[in-house]
Design an enzyme around this catalytic site. Structure first.
Site, mmCIF file in Angstrom:
data_model
loop_
_atom_site.group_PDB
_atom_site.id
_atom_site.type_symbol
_atom_site.label_atom_id
_atom_site.label_comp_id
_atom_site.label_asym_id
_atom_site.label_seq_id
_atom_site.Cartn_x
_atom_site.Cartn_y
_atom_site.Cartn_z
ATOM 1 N N ASN A 161 57.700 6.068 9.962
ATOM 2 C CA ASN A 161 56.798 6.010 11.119
ATOM 3 C C ASN A 161 57.158 4.958 12.157
ATOM 4 O OD1 ASN A 161 55.993 3.942 9.423
ATOM 5 N ND2 ASN A 161 53.826 4.181 9.857
ATOM 6 N N GLU A 208 54.838 -3.357 0.976
ATOM 7 C CA GLU A 208 53.975 -3.247 2.169
ATOM 8 C C GLU A 208 53.446 -1.822 2.204
ATOM 9 O OE1 GLU A 208 53.292 -5.698 4.183
ATOM 10 O OE2 GLU A 208 54.836 -7.179 3.762
ATOM 11 N N CYS A 242 50.343 2.255 9.639
ATOM 12 C CA CYS A 242 49.629 1.594 8.542
ATOM 13 C C CYS A 242 48.439 0.808 9.055
ATOM 14 C CB CYS A 242 50.580 0.682 7.789
ATOM 15 S SG CYS A 242 51.357 -0.568 8.832
ATOM 16 N N GLU A 262 55.499 -9.871 6.078
ATOM 17 C CA GLU A 262 56.557 -9.725 7.068
ATOM 18 C C GLU A 262 56.115 -10.464 8.326
ATOM 19 O OE1 GLU A 262 57.284 -5.355 6.878
ATOM 20 O OE2 GLU A 262 59.065 -5.921 5.721
HETATM 21 P P1 NAD Z 1 56.608 7.140 1.438
HETATM 22 O O1 NAD Z 1 56.042 6.217 0.436
HETATM 23 O O2 NAD Z 1 56.529 8.599 1.196
HETATM 24 O O3 NAD Z 1 58.165 6.824 1.657
HETATM 25 C C1 NAD Z 1 58.625 5.528 1.969
HETATM 26 C C2 NAD Z 1 60.076 5.390 1.506
HETATM 27 O O4 NAD Z 1 60.121 5.380 0.081
HETATM 28 C C3 NAD Z 1 60.985 6.521 1.938
HETATM 29 O O5 NAD Z 1 62.245 5.990 2.253
HETATM 30 C C4 NAD Z 1 61.046 7.391 0.684
HETATM 31 O O6 NAD Z 1 62.187 8.220 0.642
HETATM 32 C C5 NAD Z 1 61.080 6.330 -0.384
HETATM 33 N N1 NAD Z 1 60.653 6.753 -1.718
HETATM 34 C C6 NAD Z 1 59.661 7.608 -2.033
HETATM 35 N N2 NAD Z 1 59.516 7.678 -3.369
HETATM 36 C C7 NAD Z 1 60.437 6.842 -3.912
HETATM 37 C C8 NAD Z 1 60.780 6.473 -5.238
HETATM 38 N N3 NAD Z 1 60.138 6.998 -6.278
HETATM 39 N N4 NAD Z 1 61.773 5.576 -5.432
HETATM 40 C C9 NAD Z 1 62.423 5.031 -4.378
HETATM 41 N N5 NAD Z 1 62.150 5.366 -3.080
HETATM 42 C C10 NAD Z 1 61.162 6.251 -2.857
HETATM 43 O O7 NAD Z 1 55.914 6.730 2.815
HETATM 44 P P2 NAD Z 1 56.006 7.406 4.259
HETATM 45 O O8 NAD Z 1 55.299 8.716 4.256
HETATM 46 O O9 NAD Z 1 57.411 7.389 4.759
HETATM 47 O O10 NAD Z 1 55.131 6.329 5.073
HETATM 48 C C11 NAD Z 1 53.756 6.384 5.111
HETATM 49 C C12 NAD Z 1 53.076 5.296 4.314
HETATM 50 O O11 NAD Z 1 53.650 4.012 4.608
HETATM 51 C C13 NAD Z 1 51.605 5.153 4.699
HETATM 52 O O12 NAD Z 1 50.814 4.967 3.560
HETATM 53 C C14 NAD Z 1 51.597 3.911 5.590
HETATM 54 O O13 NAD Z 1 50.338 3.292 5.689
HETATM 55 C C15 NAD Z 1 52.618 3.062 4.928
HETATM 56 N N6 NAD Z 1 53.125 2.025 5.842
HETATM 57 C C16 NAD Z 1 52.842 0.710 5.583
HETATM 58 C C17 NAD Z 1 53.272 -0.292 6.470
HETATM 59 C C18 NAD Z 1 52.993 -1.760 6.222
HETATM 60 O O14 NAD Z 1 53.563 -2.604 6.894
HETATM 61 N N7 NAD Z 1 52.139 -2.115 5.287
HETATM 62 C C19 NAD Z 1 53.986 0.073 7.610
HETATM 63 C C20 NAD Z 1 54.253 1.431 7.834
HETATM 64 C C21 NAD Z 1 53.829 2.393 6.940
#
Ligand code: NAD
Length: 479
Positions: A138, A230, A265, A444
Site C-alpha cells: 500500500n 508493524e 494502516c 519506525e
Molecule cells: P500482507 O500481510 O498480506 O503482506 C505483507 C507482506 O508479507 C507481503 O510482502 C507478503 O507477500 C508477505 N507475506 C505474507 N505472508 C507471509 C508469510 N507467511 N511469510 C513471509 N512473508 C509473508 O499485507 P498487505 O495486504 O500487503 O498489507 C495490508 C496490511 O498491512 C494491513 O493490515 C495494514 O494495516 C498493514 N500495514 C501496516 C502498516 C504499519 O506501519 N503498521 C503500514 C502499512 C500497512
C-alpha cells in the site's frame, strides 16, 4: 497473478484497468533466497567498517537517485491504483526520510563512553548483519525505505521481499542503492518464509497484516531472530465538543479516511462525534467529500481516490457496507465518480451512519473506502469505545484547545495520536510510529526507528579492579 513452476513469475495487472499488464518479476525460490542472503552477508562484512559519515553519504546519494529516476511514480500508480500525485508525494517523502537518516544516524549510532567513579563503560551500537525486510503493497516505497535506510546507515545489509501486489516501483527504487548491499527477492509467503527462517538473517522487519505476522513471528521465533512487526490498525477519530470544523479541517478529516482508497494502516477508520453536533458534522462531512473525493483513474489529474487493490478487497469492503445496512445502518455515497466503475476494482467511497459498535465495519480494520460516523455522549464513554478492541496503531483527537487535546490523548491506547489531523498529513520524520496491543511492536521514524537496527554492546572495566581500586570479594555483587 503468479505463474508457478520453473521460470515462475508474478504478472502484475493494473487494478484500475483490468487486463492491462503493468510488469512482471521473477519468483524467487529458497535457493534464490539463500544466494541473496549469502551475498548480502559477504558485502556487509566490509560495509560495517565504513565510517558512519561514509555510510550516510551513500544514503544521500541514494536519495538523489530515487528522486531523479524517471517514471517511478507512474509505475507505482499503475501497479497499486494510487493516484499519481500521491505516488509522487510518497517518493519525495521517502527520499526526505533517507536524508533525515543520513543527518541523524551518525550521532544516534555513535559510541558512548563514561569514565567515572564506577569505572569505564563503553557502549557500542553494532549492526545485526543481514536484515530481512518484508513489506506490503500500500505504500511500498516509503515502507521499504523505512527499513533499508536505517539498516544500511547502521552497517547492515538488506534482503527485501516486496509484496507481489506492488513489486515494480520499489524494485526500481532499490536500484539506487549499492547492489551488493541491497538485494530483492520476489514472491509471496513461499519466498518470505525461507527468508525469515534463513540462519544468516539476524533481524526481520515486517509491515503487513495479522495473518502474515503470526506466521513470520513464529518462523522468526523458531530461528531466535528478533522481528519488528508493524501491523494493522482500526484508528478512532474523536471530535471533542469544541473541535473547529471549518472547511479545511473537514477536508483533512475526509481525506484521512479516503486517501489510498482507505487502504492505509493509519487511516481514520471510525469517526466519533458528540451527539449534539452529529447532524451538522454529517452534513459538513458530505459537503467536504463533495469538494475532495474524486473516484477515478490514478493517472487522471484530479483523481484523489483510485480503485482498491484486488477483486477480493472490493468484495470484502462492499460486504461490510451491505452487512451494516442489513442491520439498519444508512449508507451515503460520497464525492464524484469520473470512471466506469466496472473498468477496475473501484468501490464507491461511502459514509455509514447508524452502525453498532459490534458491526465488523466498526469493530475491525475495514482497509477500504468506507467509514462509519458514530455519535457519543461523554468523553469517558467515547474513550472506552475508542480503546475497545485489540488494535492500537493510531488515533486522533480534534479540539480548538491544544492542551485539552493533549490531555485527552493520554487516554488512548494507541502508538501514535494525531491532534487536529490524521493519517499522512500528521506524520513527522522525527516522531516514532508503531503500534501497541495487537498492532505490533517496534517503531519506525525518529531516533527510535534508527535504534531498531543496532544492538547495544557494552565493554566495562569496574573501578574496583583498576590500579589503586578498592577491590571486591571474589564472586560478590557490586554495591
Ligand atoms: P500482507 O500481510 O498480506 O503482506 C505483507 C507482506 O508479507 C507481503 O510482502 C507478503 O507477500 C508477505 N507475506 C505474507 N505472508 C507471509 C508469510 N507467511 N511469510 C513471509 N512473508 C509473508 O499485507 P498487505 O495486504 O500487503 O498489507 C495490508 C496490511 O498491512 C494491513 O493490515 C495494514 O494495516 C498493514 N500495514 C501496516 C502498516 C504499519 O506501519 N503498521 C503500514 C502499512 C500497512
Amino acid at each position: 497473478m503468479t505463474r508457478a513452476g520453473p521460470g515462475a513469475e508474478i504478472v502484475r495487472e493494473n487494478p484500475a484497468r483490468l487486463g492491462e499488464t503493468v510488469g512482471r518479476v521473477p519468483v524467487a525460490d529458497a535457493a534464490d533466497v539463500d544466494r541473496a542472503v549469502r551475498a548480502a552477508e559477504a558485502a556487509q562484512r566490509d560495509w560495517r567498517d565504513v565510517p558512519a559519515a561514509g555510510r550516510a553519504e551513500v544514503l544521500r546519494r541514494a536519495a538523489g537517485a530515487v528522486e531523479a529516476a524517471g517514471g517511478t511514480a507512474v509505475l507505482l500508480a499503475r501497479e497499486s491504483g494510487k493516484p499519481l500525485a500521491d505516488c509522487e508525494g510518497e517518493i519525495r517523502f521517502a527520499a526526505a526520510y533517507l536524508r533525515w537518516v543520513a543527518d541523524h544516524a551518525p550521532a544516534a549510532y555513535a559510541d558512548r563512553e563514561v569514565d567515572d567513579a564506577a569505572g569505564r563503560l563503553l557502549l557500542r551500537h553494532r549492526p545485526y548483519g543481514v536484515v530481512a525486510a518484508i513489506t506490503p503493497w500500500n505504500a511500498p516505497v516509503i515502507l521499504t525505505l523505512l527499513k533499508v535506510g536505517p539498516a544500511l546507515a547502521a552497517g547492515n545489509a538488506a534482503v527485501v521481499k516486496p509484496s507481489p501486489l506492488a513489486p515494480l516501483a520499489v524494485t526500481r527504487v532499490l536500484e539506487s542503492f549499492p547492489p551488493d548491499l541491497v538485494h530483492v527477492v520476489h514472491g509471496g509467503a513461499g519466498t518470505g518464509r525461507p527468508l525469515v527462517a534463513h540462519p544468516r538473517v539476524h533481524r526481520v522487519a515486517f509491515t503487513g497484516g495479522a495473518a502474515a505476522a503470526r506466521d513470520i513471528g513464529a518462523a522468526a521465533a523458531e530461528a531466535v531472530t528478533p522481528a519488528v512487526l508493524e501491523l494493522g490498525g482500526n484508528d478512532p477519530v474523536v471530535l471533542l465538543d469544541d473541535a473547529r470544523l471549518d472547511d479545511a479541517a473537514m477536508d483533512r478529516l475526509v481525506m484521512a479516511s479516503f486517501a489510498t482508497a482507505g487502504q492505509v494502516c493509519m487511516a481514520a477508520k471510525r469517526v466519533y462525534v458528540p451527539r449534539s453536533r452529529f447532524d451538522d458534522v454529517r452534513d459538513a462531512y458530505v459537503a467536504a467529500a463533495a469538494r475532495t473525493v474524486v473516484l477515478g483513474d490514478p493517472l487522471d489529474p484530479g483523481t484523489t481516490v483510485g480503485p482498491v487493490i484486488s477483486a477480493d478487497a472490493a468484495d470484502r469492503v462492499r460486504g461490510l457496507v451491505t452487512g451494516a445496512t442489513r442491520r439498519g445502518a444508512s449508507a451515503v455515497a460520497l464525492g464524484a465518480v469520473r470512471v466506469d466503475l466496472a473498468r477496475g476494482h473501484f468501490v464507491r467511497p461511502t459514509l455509514v451512519t447508524g452502525a453498532g459498535d459490534d458491526a465488523p465495519l466498526v469493530a475491525d480494520e475495514q482497509f477500504g473506502p468506507v467509514v462509519p460516523l458514530l455519535p457519543y455522549d461523554t468523553e469517558d464513554e467515547v474513550l472506552a469505545r475508542a480503546n475497545a478492541g485489540e488494535l492500537g496503531l493510531g488515533a486522533s483527537v480534534w479540539s480548538a484547545d491544544e492542551d485539552r487535546a493533549f490531555a485527552f490523548a493520554r487516554g488512548f491506547e494507541a502508538g501514535f495520536t494525531f491532534v487536529n489531523t490524521h493519517n499522512r498529513t500528521g506524520m513527522s520524520l522525527r516522531a516514532p510510529f508503531g503500534g501497541v496491543k495487537r498492532s505490533g511492536h517496534g517503531r519506525e521514524y525518529g531516533a527510535e526507528g534508527l535504534l531498531e537496527y543496532v544492538q547495544t554492546c557494552a565493554v566495562h572495566a569496574p573501578a574496583a579492579f583498576r590500579a589503586g581500586g578498592a577491590g571486591m570479594g571474589a564472586g560478590a555483587y557490586p554495591s
